[in-house]
Design a protein around this motif. Structure first.
Motif, PDB file in Angstrom:
ATOM      1  N   GLU A   6       0.838  -1.172  -0.052  1.00 49.28           N
ATOM      2  CA  GLU A   6       0.052  -0.235  -0.111  1.00 49.28           C
ATOM      3  C   GLU A   6       0.922   1.230  -0.019  1.00 49.28           C
ATOM      4  O   GLU A   6       1.945   1.253   0.525  1.00 49.28           O
ATOM      5  N   CYS A  22      -2.782   0.346  -3.770  1.00 48.83           N
ATOM      6  CA  CYS A  22      -2.181  -1.218  -3.407  1.00 48.83           C
ATOM      7  C   CYS A  22      -1.815  -1.897  -4.808  1.00 48.83           C
ATOM      8  O   CYS A  22      -2.633  -1.921  -5.615  1.00 48.83           O
ATOM      9  N   TRP A  36      -9.935  -3.168   0.932  1.00 52.02           N
ATOM     10  CA  TRP A  36      -9.346  -2.438   1.822  1.00 52.02           C
ATOM     11  C   TRP A  36     -10.005  -2.459   3.060  1.00 52.02           C
ATOM     12  O   TRP A  36     -11.143  -2.666   3.173  1.00 52.02           O
ATOM     13  N   TYR A  93      -4.517   1.812   7.234  1.00 51.91           N
ATOM     14  CA  TYR A  93      -5.334   1.256   5.852  1.00 51.91           C
ATOM     15  C   TYR A  93      -4.623  -0.029   5.206  1.00 51.91           C
ATOM     16  O   TYR A  93      -3.451   0.139   4.939  1.00 51.91           O
ATOM     17  N   CYS A  95      -4.764  -3.255   2.256  1.00 52.28           N
ATOM     18  CA  CYS A  95      -5.334  -4.010   1.242  1.00 52.28           C
ATOM     19  C   CYS A  95      -5.185  -5.469   1.446  1.00 52.28           C
ATOM     20  O   CYS A  95      -3.945  -5.689   2.184  1.00 52.28           O
TER      21      CYS A  95
END
Length: 121
Positions: A6, A22, A36, A93, A95
């Motif tokens: 990411e 990503c 995500w 965050y 992926c």
């Protein structure tokens, strides 16, 4: 084995926008769903957006109308466009990829290391 990385996380003022990327490498023809997730300190990891091989998309209620997931034609790069960000969106965050889309983290077998999004103000 597919690897995910990411990028695009940053610190942004409330109301601002960010685009996360990503990039998938390795055995990229084995995944069907890219998603995500995010995790804030002290909270469980939650699904944010997902896109399957047929480009069907799904969103968590908390981000509908603000976040958009998309992928390149080669399906090896997935984006998360985030707008109208609020402090509640602050999280790491990630992926992830799986055979089929769901909101259950344990269904995803490959994860990236994550990118931090911080929303202030």
């Amino acid at each position: 084995q597919v690897q995910l990385m990411e990028s695009g996380g940053n610190s942004v003022q409330s109301g601002g926008s960010l685009r996360l990327t990503c990039a998938a490498s390795g055995a990229t023809d084995n995944h069907y769903c890219m998603a995500w997730f995010r995790q804030a300190p002290g909270k469980e990891r939650e699904g944010v957006a997902a896109i399957d091989y047929d480009t069907e998309t799904s969103y968590a209620d908390s981000v509908k109308g603000r976040f958009t997931i998309s992928q390149d034609s080669d399906k090896n790069t997935v984006y998360l466009q985030m707008t109208n960000l609020t402090p509640a969106d602050t999280a790491m965050y990630y992926c992830a990829t799986a055979w089929f889309c769901s909101w259950v983290p344990s269904q995803y077998n490959v994860w990236g290391p994550g990118t931090q999004v911080t929303v202030w103000g």
